[in-house]
Design a protein around this motif. Structure first.
Motif, short mmCIF file in Angstrom:
data_model
loop_
_atom_site.label_atom_id
_atom_site.label_comp_id
_atom_site.label_asym_id
_atom_site.label_seq_id
_atom_site.Cartn_x
_atom_site.Cartn_y
_atom_site.Cartn_z
N ASN A 7 0.82 -1.23 0.00
CA ASN A 7 0.00 0.00 0.00
C ASN A 7 0.85 1.28 0.00
N LEU A 8 1.87 1.28 -0.82
CA LEU A 8 2.81 2.41 -0.84
C LEU A 8 2.19 3.63 -1.51
N TYR A 9 2.31 4.76 -0.84
CA TYR A 9 1.84 6.04 -1.39
C TYR A 9 3.00 7.01 -1.37
N PHE A 10 3.31 7.58 -2.53
CA PHE A 10 4.40 8.55 -2.62
C PHE A 10 4.06 9.58 -3.67
N SER A 11 4.40 10.84 -3.39
CA SER A 11 4.19 11.90 -4.39
C SER A 11 5.28 12.95 -4.26
N TYR A 12 5.68 13.50 -5.39
CA TYR A 12 6.56 14.66 -5.40
C TYR A 12 5.75 15.93 -5.17
N SER A 13 4.47 15.89 -5.56
CA SER A 13 3.56 17.01 -5.29
C SER A 13 2.19 16.44 -4.95
N LYS A 14 1.49 17.08 -4.04
CA LYS A 14 0.21 16.54 -3.56
C LYS A 14 -0.84 16.47 -4.67
N GLU A 15 -0.71 17.37 -5.66
CA GLU A 15 -1.68 17.38 -6.74
C GLU A 15 -1.56 16.14 -7.63
N ARG A 16 -0.33 15.59 -7.70
CA ARG A 16 -0.10 14.50 -8.65
C ARG A 16 0.72 13.39 -8.01
N PRO A 17 0.09 12.48 -7.27
CA PRO A 17 0.84 11.38 -6.65
C PRO A 17 1.42 10.44 -7.70
N LEU A 18 2.62 9.92 -7.42
CA LEU A 18 3.25 8.98 -8.36
C LEU A 18 2.79 7.55 -8.07
N PHE A 19 2.90 7.13 -6.80
CA PHE A 19 2.46 5.79 -6.41
C PHE A 19 1.27 5.90 -5.47
N GLN A 20 0.20 5.15 -5.78
CA GLN A 20 -0.97 5.10 -4.91
C GLN A 20 -1.31 3.63 -4.64
N ASN A 21 -1.15 3.22 -3.38
CA ASN A 21 -1.46 1.83 -2.98
C ASN A 21 -0.72 0.80 -3.85
N LEU A 22 0.58 1.03 -4.04
CA LEU A 22 1.40 0.10 -4.81
C LEU A 22 1.73 -1.12 -3.95
N ASN A 23 1.52 -2.31 -4.50
CA ASN A 23 1.81 -3.57 -3.80
C ASN A 23 2.69 -4.45 -4.68
N LEU A 24 3.82 -4.90 -4.13
CA LEU A 24 4.75 -5.77 -4.86
C LEU A 24 5.41 -6.74 -3.91
N LYS A 25 5.80 -7.90 -4.44
CA LYS A 25 6.56 -8.88 -3.66
C LYS A 25 7.75 -9.35 -4.49
N PHE A 26 8.90 -9.50 -3.83
CA PHE A 26 10.13 -9.93 -4.49
C PHE A 26 10.68 -11.16 -3.74
N ASP A 27 10.76 -12.30 -4.42
CA ASP A 27 11.32 -13.49 -3.80
C ASP A 27 12.85 -13.43 -3.79
#
Length: 311
Positions: A7-27
């Protein structure tokens, strides 16, 4: 599970988030490509994983431990991880060998010397052992940085476009030696790239991002043969894209065909050859079928009119 992103959320600016609820797994022990066009979020995601950027919400868990990012670390980065970005941060007044051995203990100098020599062989710079970084090209400096990162046998090695500064022969040489070495040492590798076709034989998994969104995540063969959309298909190189009307017209079951998947044949659709050019191990051809231009590869030059079929 070596690495989880929840559930990763990241943005450089609040108007335009880059990652919203990103889910990944790496074995563990896998070679994973993070692919997508420039600006899709590849480098940002790698920086988040390594702890160079703070994120707004969500969790990044590495080897069972929740990572804190720059807020929780006095020194940026994570132990058991190494990240080689576009700036290589080499010691300018130390030789190539000294740079590669920077993180190796001096307790056993003989063993250290052997390890440095082995890593210089992996990156193909044995003859540059006593050279200073300022006399190296950008591609050579990048290879030194990769060898230095490998020297501590991290659990996870992160490489951001590692072949971007290399000419083709060096790229071919390095990719095989590098991928074999990380497999032998059971080092997990995440590698960002926009040139999937160059490294696909070595990959265990492909993760594709588009504008910060996870578009496809799967095995290399499955991703190549069944791309989610035209964006994914185009990441593997030259490809012919069909819309729904064209698919019905050509009686085909998928929307993308690589040039090698369209063959000249005795039976099929009649095509006018517009161009036929020598391209090394094949001929590159542009043909026109039913008012649609297609790219196909053949073993010999073609001209005039031919018949083509889809395989």
């Amino acid at each position: 599970m070596l690495l989880e992103i929840n559930n990763l959320y990241f943005s450089y600016s609040k108007e335009r988030p880059l990652f919203q609820n990103l889910n990944l797994k790496f074995d563990e022990g896998r070679i994973i490509a993070l692919a997508g066009e420039s600006g899709c979020g590849k480098s940002t995601l790698l920086s988040l994983i390594y702890g160079l950027l703070d994120w707004e919400s969500g969790d990044i868990i590495f080897d069972g431990k929740k990572l804190m990012g720059p807020k929780g670390n006095l020194v940026p980065g994570e132990s058991q991880m190494k990240f080689v970005a576009q700036n290589f941060d080499l010691m300018p007044y130390a030789t190539v060998a000294e740079n590669v051995g920077k993180f190796i203990s001096n307790i056993n100098l003989t063993k250290k010397k052997e390890t440095v020599a082995e890593l210089l062989e992996v990156i193909g710079l044995e003859e540059f052992s006593n050279v200073l970084p300022k006399y190296l090209s950008g591609g050579q400096q990048q290879r030194v940085a990769i060898a230095r990162a490998l020297s501590v046998l991290p659990k996870l090695l992160i490489l951001d476009e590692p072949f971007s500064n290399l000419d083709f022969p060096r790229k071919i040489e390095l990719r095989e030696k590098l991928f074999r070495y990380v497999k032998q040492q059971n080092i997990s590798l995440i590698i960002s790239t926009h040139e999937l076709q160059d490294i696909i034989p070595w990959l265990d998994q492909i993760i594709i991002l588009q504008n910060g969104r996870l578009i496809q995540n799967g095995l290399p063969e499955e991703t190549f043969k069944n791309p989610y959309n035209s964006y994914v298909a185009k990441l593997f190189g030259e490809v012919n894209i069909f819309n729904e009307i064209e698919m019905a017209d050509f009686q085909i079951s998928k929307f993308s065909y690589h040039p090698k998947e369209i063959k000249t044949s005795e039976n099929g659709f009649e095509a006018e050859v517009l161009e036929s050019r020598f391209a090394g191990n094949h001929f590159w051809n542009k043909v026109k079928v039913k008012d649609k231009e297609l790219i196909i590869y053949t073993d010999s030059r073609i001209g005039g009119r031919v018949k083509i079929s889809f395989v």
